[in-house]
Design an enzyme around this catalytic site. Structure first.
Site, short mmCIF file in Angstrom:
data_model
loop_
_atom_site.label_atom_id
_atom_site.label_comp_id
_atom_site.label_asym_id
_atom_site.label_seq_id
_atom_site.Cartn_x
_atom_site.Cartn_y
_atom_site.Cartn_z
N LYS A 1 0.83 -1.21 0.00
CA LYS A 1 0.00 0.00 0.00
C LYS A 1 0.86 1.26 0.00
O LYS A 1 0.49 2.24 -0.62
CB LYS A 1 -0.96 0.01 1.19
CG LYS A 1 -2.16 -0.90 0.97
CD LYS A 1 -3.24 -0.63 1.99
CE LYS A 1 -4.39 -1.62 1.84
NZ LYS A 1 -5.28 -1.61 3.00
N LYS B 1 -11.68 -6.30 -7.96
CA LYS B 1 -12.55 -5.15 -8.22
C LYS B 1 -11.74 -3.93 -8.64
O LYS B 1 -12.29 -2.96 -9.12
CB LYS B 1 -13.39 -4.83 -6.99
CG LYS B 1 -12.57 -4.51 -5.76
CD LYS B 1 -13.45 -4.42 -4.54
CE LYS B 1 -12.59 -4.33 -3.29
NZ LYS B 1 -13.34 -4.39 -2.06
N LYS C 1 -6.09 -13.31 -10.09
CA LYS C 1 -7.29 -13.35 -9.26
C LYS C 1 -8.30 -12.31 -9.77
O LYS C 1 -7.90 -11.26 -10.25
CB LYS C 1 -6.84 -13.01 -7.84
CG LYS C 1 -7.89 -13.13 -6.78
CD LYS C 1 -7.29 -12.76 -5.43
CE LYS C 1 -8.36 -12.14 -4.57
NZ LYS C 1 -7.91 -11.58 -3.32
#
Ligand code: TRP
Length: 332
Positions: free
Chosen positions: A114, A199, A196
């Site tokens: 992140k 979203k 994978k």
């Protein structure tokens, strides 16, 4: 009477929830309600570790609550609430922060990822994110925590903090175990089946949002990447695209893989895709309809959220009372 084990899990109120999330997590949350005492939390406090627009966040938190209800979380059997409505999360977070070493947090894979992705906003909350998550879990003395593989390291920290606190102050928290669901289907991108389903994929054809309309679902599945073989077989290593479609079918129809492969014996990819899309539409349509009804009545949703927060608080307050006493914050 033997009491049920307690489950705690959280979900971020981000915009899109895919059928990957539904199959990998939410579907299990619903089933777990049969055998466990479940607490499900919309973690809006975790969400502000990245930039958020206040009115969008406010709306999304309630929308996410509605989605959980639409999927089948039953507020009469389980506790469903929004994290910031229960101030004890922030209180325990602080106490636990003072028991956590910076090095432990800097080592976290998700923190490293992140901070690389949000270089302009490496705030302290991003670093202490896993401590807040530990507070969520320990506050409710949860026995089991259903989490995906990406959250296992965070759960490990919650376990370490649990043991550390109990050793220092005597038995206070319950040691949480990860709950790994029986059916571990990992749904892959429809466009790049090696990856994978996510979203955050920049290509919306790569994933199906749980609220997608039937025609969008049909279109995305029709466009799914397969291969140039002609026979339908389940070979996830070498033919990930077809295997992914078969897995989606298997889960949506609740059929074992062998039965699915047999069902498509001698049929072509066109027929496979049509059947997969229909199966997905059949499961998602009622969820979408219930969701639309729920979000139309914000007042009723808020009432459900408040009821949930009140039940959650009754538990959290007890734990927090003990913690404050143990660390010396009361004068008793
Ligand atoms: N970090 C989790 C995620 O991104 C969400 C979460 C917050 C959570 N608190 C939790 C999950 C407690 C399980 C238990 O998926």
């Amino acid at each position: 009477m033997e009491s049920k084990k307690r489950i705690f899990s959280g979900i971020q109120p981000s915009g899109d929830i895919t059928i990957g999330n539904y199959i990998g997590a939410l579907r299990n949350w619903i089933e777990l309600q049969d055998g466990y005492d479940c607490i499900y939390c919309v973690v809006d406090m975790h969400a502000i570790t990245v930039k958020q627009d206040a009115s969008v966040l406010r709306k999304r938190s309630l929308d996410t609550l509605a989605l959980l209800l639409a999927c089948g979380v039953d507020p009469d059997r389980s506790i469903l609430y929004i994290q910031s409505h229960v101030p004890e999360h922030a209180m325990l977070n602080w106490v636990l922060c003072c028991k956590t070493y910076i090095g432990e947090l800097q080592r976290m894979t998700q923190f490293k990822d992140k901070s690389a992705r949000h270089e302009d906003n490496i705030n302290a909350g991003l670093l202490t994110y896993p401590v807040l998550m530990a507070a969520d879990i320990l506050l409710y003395r949860a026995d089991l925590v259903p989490v995906g593989i990406d959250q296992k390291q965070h759960l490990e920290l919650a376990r370490d903090l649990c043991v550390r606190f109990n050793n220092a102050y005597g038995d206070t928290f319950v040691l949480p175990e990860p709950y790994i669901p029986k059916t571990g289907a990992r749904i892959r991108s429809l466009q790049e089946p090696e990856k994978k389903m996510s979203k955050s994929d920049s290509n919306p054809n790569a994933y199906i949002n749980i609220l997608d309309e039937p025609d969008a679902i049909m279109r995305k599945i029709k466009r799914a990447v397969t291969d140039c073989e002609s026979v339908i077989a389940y070979e996830p290593e070498t033919r990930a695209g077809v295997a992914n479609l078969l897995e989606i079918y298997s889960v949506m129809k609740n059929l074992p893989m062998e039965a699915c492969v047999k069902r498509f014996e001698n049929l072509g990819y066109g027929e496979l895709k049509q059947a997969v899309a229909e199966a997905v539409i059949e499961v998602l349509s009622p969820i979408r309809q219930r969701y639309n009804e729920l979000v139309a009545d914000r007042k009723a949703l808020l009432r459900i959220a408040e009821d949930g927060a009140e039940k959650a608080r009754a538990i959290a307050r007890k734990t927090m009372g003990k913690v404050y006493h143990k660390v010396g914050f009361d004068s008793k």
